[in-house]
Design a protein around this motif. Sequence first.
Motif, PDB file in Angstrom:
ATOM      1  N   SER A  69       6.307   1.495  -3.426  1.00  0.00           N
ATOM      2  CA  SER A  69       5.526   0.023  -3.725  1.00  0.00           C
ATOM      3  C   SER A  69       4.646   0.462  -5.118  1.00  0.00           C
ATOM      4  O   SER A  69       3.487   1.030  -4.633  1.00  0.00           O
ATOM      5  N   ILE A  84       0.783  -5.455   0.217  1.00  0.00           N
ATOM      6  CA  ILE A  84       2.678  -5.262   0.957  1.00  0.00           C
ATOM      7  C   ILE A  84       2.783  -6.200   1.779  1.00  0.00           C
ATOM      8  O   ILE A  84       2.874  -5.732   3.122  1.00  0.00           O
ATOM      9  N   GLN A 125       7.593  -6.283  -1.126  1.00  0.00           N
ATOM     10  CA  GLN A 125       8.469  -5.212  -2.390  1.00  0.00           C
ATOM     11  C   GLN A 125       9.323  -5.231  -1.966  1.00  0.00           C
ATOM     12  O   GLN A 125      10.482  -4.890  -0.394  1.00  0.00           O
TER      13      GLN A 125
END
Length: 304
Positions: free
Chosen positions: A258, A193, A252
């Motif tokens: 996430s 991420i 995200q």
Amino acid sequence: MIKSLRAMIAGGVLVFSFATAALSQNPAPTQANVPYGPHPLQVLDFYKAESAQPTPLLFFIHGGGWMNGDKANPDFLAQALKSGMSVVSINYRLIPDAISAGIKPAVKAPLEDAALALQFVRSKAKDWNIDKNRIAALGGSAGGFSSLWLAYHDDMAKSDDPDPVRRESTRVRCVMGFVPQTTLDPVLAREWIPNNMYGNHAFALPSYDEFIAQREKLQPWIAEYSPLSLVSPDDPPTYIYYDSVPAMGQPQKDPPHSANLGVRLSEALTKAGVECEFNYIGSTGIKHPDIFSFFVDQLQPKKK
């Protein structure tokens, strides 16, 4: 599928719950604010299911980033009691409490409190009519992280401890996490991420940049306190749910929650031969689309 989701903003941290019954319908605890340690936050609520036989137990750990949150209104409470499962919901020392007490790393306090609370509950098995071999850990966000950590950690029972509570096992029959974080490794989290900024507070660090800069120094603690690092073949069946779609390596909308966080954990569990259901928006082939049915299958005696 989750029937309802509450997200409360408290001090800037999302506190997640996936309750399936209206809060007004939740009963009062059978025993409230039972201390399992000396700190004011080391207390738990016990909800007893009526049964002539020892009952399974849902062991609930609230979320809030280990910064806030409360044990009130544990998830699946009404369903659990109706199904003959007792429920425990715990409070625990938070990161600010750990920092004030000089505990290092700070995340040690909430995680090890969860273990101690579970040991305390097991010590009450006879008095509370609990089957200590049928306990599920569950929670959302940081509570999910704590649940996974507890489930994958080697048993913390100390057979020679003078305190009988600490001689109790910390293992669970199964575990469920709702949008849980799965690692405290800042580099891994950034690979998955790119806009992740969560985790430095677990080590009382002022920024994520500082977290990355100190990663190598912190590596032993990162490994010790990250569920992903603890996965082994003897771990219990696992259910993780995310209300998003995995997109590894992509920014995200809600980085700390996430579905990307579940991808590598699911892979590691599968590789280790551990039963894992990774449920996310659009996932298919889920054995238990109704999350509570996972607990029923894992904890209730199979009908002949």
